[in-house]
Design a protein around this motif. Structure first.
Motif, mmCIF file in Angstrom:
data_model
loop_
_atom_site.group_PDB
_atom_site.id
_atom_site.type_symbol
_atom_site.label_atom_id
_atom_site.label_comp_id
_atom_site.label_asym_id
_atom_site.label_seq_id
_atom_site.Cartn_x
_atom_site.Cartn_y
_atom_site.Cartn_z
ATOM 1 N N UNK A 289 -18.817 33.706 -18.211
ATOM 2 C CA UNK A 289 -18.667 32.989 -16.952
ATOM 3 C C UNK A 289 -20.035 32.754 -16.306
ATOM 4 N N UNK A 290 -20.401 31.519 -16.038
ATOM 5 C CA UNK A 290 -21.649 31.264 -15.302
ATOM 6 C C UNK A 290 -21.477 31.692 -13.851
ATOM 7 N N UNK A 291 -22.391 32.480 -13.344
ATOM 8 C CA UNK A 291 -22.283 32.987 -11.978
ATOM 9 C C UNK A 291 -23.244 32.256 -11.054
ATOM 10 N N UNK A 292 -24.537 32.295 -11.351
ATOM 11 C CA UNK A 292 -25.496 31.630 -10.475
ATOM 12 C C UNK A 292 -26.754 31.273 -11.242
ATOM 13 N N UNK B 258 -26.322 25.030 -13.414
ATOM 14 C CA UNK B 258 -25.999 25.148 -14.838
ATOM 15 C C UNK B 258 -25.711 23.763 -15.417
ATOM 16 N N UNK B 259 -25.103 22.903 -14.632
ATOM 17 C CA UNK B 259 -24.757 21.561 -15.094
ATOM 18 C C UNK B 259 -25.903 20.571 -14.910
ATOM 19 N N UNK C 75 -23.403 30.546 -24.967
ATOM 20 C CA UNK C 75 -23.673 29.205 -24.433
ATOM 21 C C UNK C 75 -22.429 28.328 -24.533
ATOM 22 N N UNK C 76 -21.732 28.399 -25.654
ATOM 23 C CA UNK C 76 -20.505 27.616 -25.828
ATOM 24 C C UNK C 76 -19.458 28.012 -24.789
ATOM 25 N N UNK C 77 -19.246 29.317 -24.623
ATOM 26 C CA UNK C 77 -18.252 29.786 -23.664
ATOM 27 C C UNK C 77 -18.640 29.432 -22.231
ATOM 28 N N UNK C 78 -19.946 29.436 -21.947
ATOM 29 C CA UNK C 78 -20.407 29.059 -20.614
ATOM 30 C C UNK C 78 -20.046 27.614 -20.307
ATOM 31 N N UNK C 79 -20.306 26.725 -21.259
ATOM 32 C CA UNK C 79 -19.998 25.315 -21.040
ATOM 33 C C UNK C 79 -18.498 25.077 -20.931
ATOM 34 N N UNK D 72 -16.752 23.432 -17.695
ATOM 35 C CA UNK D 72 -15.888 22.257 -17.801
ATOM 36 C C UNK D 72 -14.551 22.497 -17.102
ATOM 37 N N UNK D 73 -13.988 23.690 -17.268
ATOM 38 C CA UNK D 73 -12.735 24.019 -16.605
ATOM 39 C C UNK D 73 -12.908 24.023 -15.087
ATOM 40 N N UNK D 74 -14.031 24.582 -14.614
ATOM 41 C CA UNK D 74 -14.291 24.628 -13.180
ATOM 42 C C UNK D 74 -14.479 23.229 -12.608
#
Length: 379
Positions: A24-27, A286-287, A337-341, A345-347
């Motif tokens: 999970x990307x946090x900050x 992140x994006x 990295x894959x799971x972060x993206x 995308x879901x968010x």
């Protein structure tokens, strides 16, 4: 004996199999630092934070900005850094994996600092959470190191100073603020908090800054200045009477769309407002950042590894082991990295659906008001 051991390990197996690993990307935060010797100071403050967090003693080369790698026997609290010096500048990046003692998750903190000749030093920090199994939700925060950097050094972005305190806007600064607002190259969002008729904001701008400072420009606009702002940019995009607004990057006079820059009226700002705002703003870069804009530890590690191989004429078993370990790390980081993206995308999809629903509600309210206005005009 085997049966007893199997029974004892059963809860552990169930815990590990409780769910798929998710990242999970946090900050993510990055900005410029203008102090003299800012590059060395950023490394020093980063090392102090990592040593305290991981409860390890860093080697002497760490404090000199050199590469190091610390991992204990159990593989806990791995702390690593890579430093590269070149003729046109220097760059340093680090990573700390901190297993949560209470839940099956690991907090991954990454930092970098870069100094190119003739340019200001850049600093960046990001936090991700690797979840393995069931773990409760958490607040979206930035690494504490960001606060230490903002307190100790002179930081800025988009030509504006960044601190852990909100900036009170004056009438004399309105035109400068409008230039920042409509700057097509603006990197950070702007959080503007207005004062009500008594001059009081609905949420403390300094509290917002203590949670989000470094990731956004935090501005407090007194009541008399809000009128000037409304005259300057128009009512649709202004903020006043205790409301708060988030101005996203990319705003120009040609693409003004009030729905793209969320407005929270005084009545809708509650105790959870700052946490909601942090959850919306802190993961944003992140994006938006490219690989060149946020320098990862893994990127520098791979560069130094390739360079060392090209400068050596022979390979030893130790070299092969290093390559193998680096491949394992690269595989794990690519998976993260894959799971972060996927998570991002879901968010984004969730926020898009929420925004579309808000637009529909506002359009329905506008239609209702138009009907009411027409009725009153008829009577």
């Amino acid at each position: 004996m085997a049966t007893i051991l199997s029974e004892q390990l059963a809860p552990l197996r169930a815990r590990l199999a409780g769910g798929r690993t998710a990242v999970r990307p946090v900050s993510r935060v990055s900005f410029e630092v203008s102090d003299k010797a800012a590059f060395a100071r950023c490394i020093e403050l980063s090392n102090k934070w990592m040593a305290s967090r991981a409860q390890v003693q860093l080697p002497a080369e760490a404090w000199a900005g050199k590469s190091f790698d610390i991992t204990d026997i159990l593989g806990a609290n791995p702390t690593r850094a890579v430093g590269i010096e070149a003729v046109d500048g220097s760059v340093w990046a680090a990573r700390l994996d901190w297993p949560d003692p209470n839940y099956p998750r690991t907090w991954v903190s990454e930092f970098f600092t870069e100094h190119r000749l003739g340019e200001m030093t850049r600093f960046g920090a990001q936090l991700t959470c690797v979840i393995r199994g069931d773990a409760p939700s958490y607040d979206i925060t930035r690494p504490t190191l960001v606060r230490h950097i903002l307190e100790a050094l002179a930081a800025e972005c988009d030509g504006w100073t960044l601190t852990d305190h909100a900036k009170a806007l004056s009438m004399a600064e309105l035109s400068e603020f409008a230039e920042l607002l409509y700057n097509p190259d603006r990197k950070l969002p702007i959080i503007a908090v207005s004062g009500d008729e008594n001059g009081k904001p609905s949420v403390s701008p300094d509290e917002v800054a203590r949670h989000i400072g470094g990731a956004a420009h935090i501005i407090f606009i007194p009541p008399d200045v809000t009128w000037g702002l409304t005259k300057l940019i128009g009512k649709r995009l202004s903020v006043f009477n205790g409301a708060a607004r988030l101005y996203m990057p990319g705003l120009t006079e040609e693409n003004e769309d009030a729905f793209q820059h969320p407005l929270w009226m005084k009545a809708s700002i509650n105790e959870g407002f700052v946490k909601m705002l942090a959850a919306r703003v802190l993961p944003m870069r992140f994006l938006r950042d490219s690989e060149e804009q946020f320098i990862r530890y893994s990127t520098l590690r791979d560069i130094t590894s390739v360079h060392s191989r090209t400068t050596q004429s022979t390979n030893t078993l130790a070299d092969v082991k290093v390559d193998f370990d680096n491949l394992k790390l690269s595989y794990r980081e690519m998976t993260e990295e894959r799971d972060t993206w996927q998570s991002l995308a879901q968010e984004e999809q969730s926020q898009r659906l929420e925004a579309e629903a808000s637009v529909e509600r506002l359009q329905e309210e506008m239609r209702r008001l138009e009907i009411k206005a027409n009725t009153l005009e008829y009577h």
